[in-house]
Scaffold this active site. Structure first.
Site, PDB file in Angstrom:
ATOM      1  CG  ASP A 138      -2.233   0.688   1.014  1.00  0.00           C
ATOM      2  OD1 ASP A 138      -2.220   1.930   0.977  1.00  0.00           O
ATOM      3  OD2 ASP A 138      -3.276   0.029   0.875  1.00  0.00           O
ATOM      4  CG  HIS A 161      -5.109   4.060   1.203  1.00  0.00           C
ATOM      5  ND1 HIS A 161      -4.688   2.812   0.800  1.00  0.00           N
ATOM      6  CD2 HIS A 161      -6.403   4.161   0.819  1.00  0.00           C
ATOM      7  CE1 HIS A 161      -5.687   2.183   0.193  1.00  0.00           C
ATOM      8  NE2 HIS A 161      -6.738   2.984   0.192  1.00  0.00           N
ATOM      9  CB  SER A 209      -9.177   0.866   0.146  1.00  0.00           C
ATOM     10  OG  SER A 209      -8.490   1.085  -1.047  1.00  0.00           O
TER      11      SER A 209
END
Length: 602
Positions: free
Chosen positions: A188, A231, A529
């Site tokens: 990621d 994220h 996600s």
């Protein structure tokens, strides 16, 4: 005081009835000192898309019989460089290199009889939206006691507490599978190494963006450090946030002071950074990352990213780690466009599990991409998890006799400012705030409409605003969920309010109001996600209960025990096999013979 600049714009080149028009004077106040730095963002840009230019090409060549793969790759890389190309990555095990070449050089290289195929090294993007060495437990002593208040809606929907806290007392059950002994590799945007929810579980990382061993979610250029959006931190914490670890962290009102706990709080964390601070990356980084994950002993690779189109080179890489030994279980997001057809790598069957999103009630999320490749669904709407420390914002607005409900804009600056309220209308230029605006500072009220929020903010900041209130114009949206588009050191505390609140605030023009933005360490995000790490965490619980199982066995167990949706019973394109269920999956896994035996059929 502020100086004003008059620009006489003669329009003598235009002809109209009655002769040439008189010159038009545009009255524009000069920007306040220090507000027009080049780092201030321009107009809003669209999200990263598959149409973004590729980062060179991926070239796969024919393997040489009985040849050393490393030497063969070196020879082929030299051939690429002889054509004027620059080799970026070498993948000896895949007979592949990534490189940059001119169009003429690429056309010539394609005529090389050793070349099997050439394809773009396409861009990938975050969807908020990569025989293994022995697996060992991380050496930290994770807490066995926390609070049931750490159990998020998503955690409960996938049955995780039923696996390791069957009596719901906020204490891990002795001997229960927690993910201990299982390495999960999060491919990621990197992570926040200081976050208390994660640092005890971390066992290693690599940065494939900056090419070093520090996978922190940030980059440095010309002495300026840019922090990413968190994220990867959010994803990792959904998988393995530590029980009771968040005590002392900054949480929103009403949230448990311990923060959150992950689906598999005993698992170990590997971090492979492939996305930059803008959320974008390249296919060759993903290929290298997934190979690295397996080399580090990971049993699971969690990928909350993807691209619209497939890549044969990437598919070969995922098939290779799937078929190597007991296999690496790769789990990827289906994508957020709400269209038929999942993103890639999620679409590579059977080497990757595609995960779609549902809300807290188990209902299909309209943004979730679907299709026959979909394996499972999991919670992906307003999922609470950790983020980069202080990166999330909590707002308060004091205007008039009582506090007014507000929402912080994404990327807002933090801090508190009290000043005179000035109505700046739509904020279309520096003159919108009128003569009431001064460089001494004020709070700008701006109505929603016409231009991007970051343009409005830039204009009123240049007029002297030290804080901004955005008034929504859509009643059903409430305060709204808006963004300034990108990070900047020049933003000021910025909040949005509802249509009704905005009308009341405008009546306070000239009075002092206070806009306050404070940082918090947890935030809610939506997307496939967020669904993907729920499935990755459940897979870690199954591996923890049965470390002898292969990746294929665990995939089959997760699909067979999923909760079927009531809309369309059976396997379907929007729910796949259904909502992943941890307790049922662990129960079935424990009944399998040593080594797994025949795969359990769905």
């Amino acid at each position: 005081m502020k100086r004003w600049l008059w620009l006489g714009l003669g329009l003598s080149g235009l002809v109209a009835c009655g002769g040439d028009p008189d010159p038009i004077d545009v009255v524009l106040p000069q920007a306040c000192p220090g507000t027009t730095d080049q780092s201030l963002p321009g107009t809003a840009s669209s999200a990263l898309s598959a149409q973004e230019p590729a980062d060179g090409v991926l070239i796969t060549f024919k393997p040489r019989v009985a040849a050393n793969a490393l030497a063969a790759t070196a020879d082929f890389a030299a051939a690429v460089e002889r054509e004027g190309g620059t080799v970026k990555r070498r993948f000896p095990g895949l007979h592949m290199v990534s490189a940059r070449l001119s169009p003429d050089a690429l056309a010539k290289l394609k005529q090389n009889p050793d070349v099997l195929f050439v394809e773009p090294n396409r861009r990938v993007r975050a969807s908020g939206l990569p025989t293994p060495p022995p697996v060992v437990s991380w050496q930290g002593a994770f807490s066995t006691q926390g609070s049931v208040g750490e159990y998020t809606e998503g955690l409960k929907l996938v049955q995780a507490p039923q696996v390791w806290d069957a009596n719901n007392d906020g204490i891990l059950d002795p001997g229960a599978p927690t993910g201990e002994g299982v390495k999960v590799c999060v491919i990621d945007s990197g992570w926040d190494s200081k976050h208390p929810e994660l640092k005890a579980a971390f066992v290693g990382g690599k940065d494939f963006v900056d090419r070093d061993d520090d996978p922190t979610d940030q980059s440095e250029a010309q002495g300026i450090v840019t922090v990413g959006g968190g994220h990867g931190t959010h994803v990792a914490a959904t998988i393995l946030a530590q029980f009771g670890a968040g005590s002392g962290g900054r949480v929103t009102p009403g949230q448990d002071p311990n923060g959150v706990v992950g689906v598999a709080p005993g698992a170990s964390l590997l971090v492979a950074r492939v996305l930059d601070v803008k959320g974008g990356g390249s296919t060759d980084d993903v290929i290298e990352a997934v190979q690295w994950c397996q080399s580090q002993g990971a049993r699971i690779a969690s990928l909350s990213l993807g691209a619209d189109g497939s890549s044969e080179s990437e598919q070969i890489a995922f098939e290779r780690v799937w078929n190597n030994g007991n296999g690496l279980l790769s789990i990827a997001a289906s994508g957020n466009d709400g269209t038929n057809g999942v993103a890639y790598p999620a679409g590579y069957l059977p080497s990757v599990m595609a995960v779609g999103a549902v809300n807290a009630q188990g209902e299909y999320a309209e943004f979730s991409q679907f299709g026959p490749q979909l394996s499972l669904v999991a919670p992906g709407v307003n999922v609470l998890s950790a983020t980069v420390l202080g990166a999330a914002s909590l707002s308060s607005l004091e205007a008039g006799p009582a506090p007014i409900t507000s929402s912080p804009l994404s990327f807002t600056a933090q801090g508190s400012y009290t000043g005179r309220l000035v109505n700046c209308g739509l904020g279309t230029d520096r003159a919108s705030c009128g003569e009431s605006a001064t460089c001494d500072g004020f709070v700008a009220y701006v109505d929603r409409g016409d231009i991007f929020f970051e343009e409005k903010a830039r204009n009123v900041i240049e007029a002297g605003a030290r804080a901004i209130i955005i008034g929504n114009n859509v009643p059903e949206d409430g305060d709204g969920a808006f963004t300034l588009g990108s990070a900047s050191t020049h933003w000021v505390p910025t909040v949005s309010v509802s249509l009704v609140s905005g009308a009341a605030i405008k009546k306070l023009e000239g009075q002092d109001v206070t806009v306050n933005i404070t940082g918090v360490d947890y935030q809610r995000e939506s997307g496939t996600s967020m669904a993907t790490p729920h499935v990755s965490g459940v897979a870690a619980l199954v591996f923890s209960a049965r470390p002898d199982l292969s990746a294929a066995h665990v995939r089959a167990v997760l699909e067979k025990t999923a909760l079927d949706d009531t809309e369309t019973p059976g396997v379907d394109d929007k729910y796949g096999h259904g909502i992943v269920q941890a307790a049922k999956a662990v129960e079935l896994a424990r009944t399998l013979p040593e080594g797994g035996g025949p795969l359990p059929l769905p």
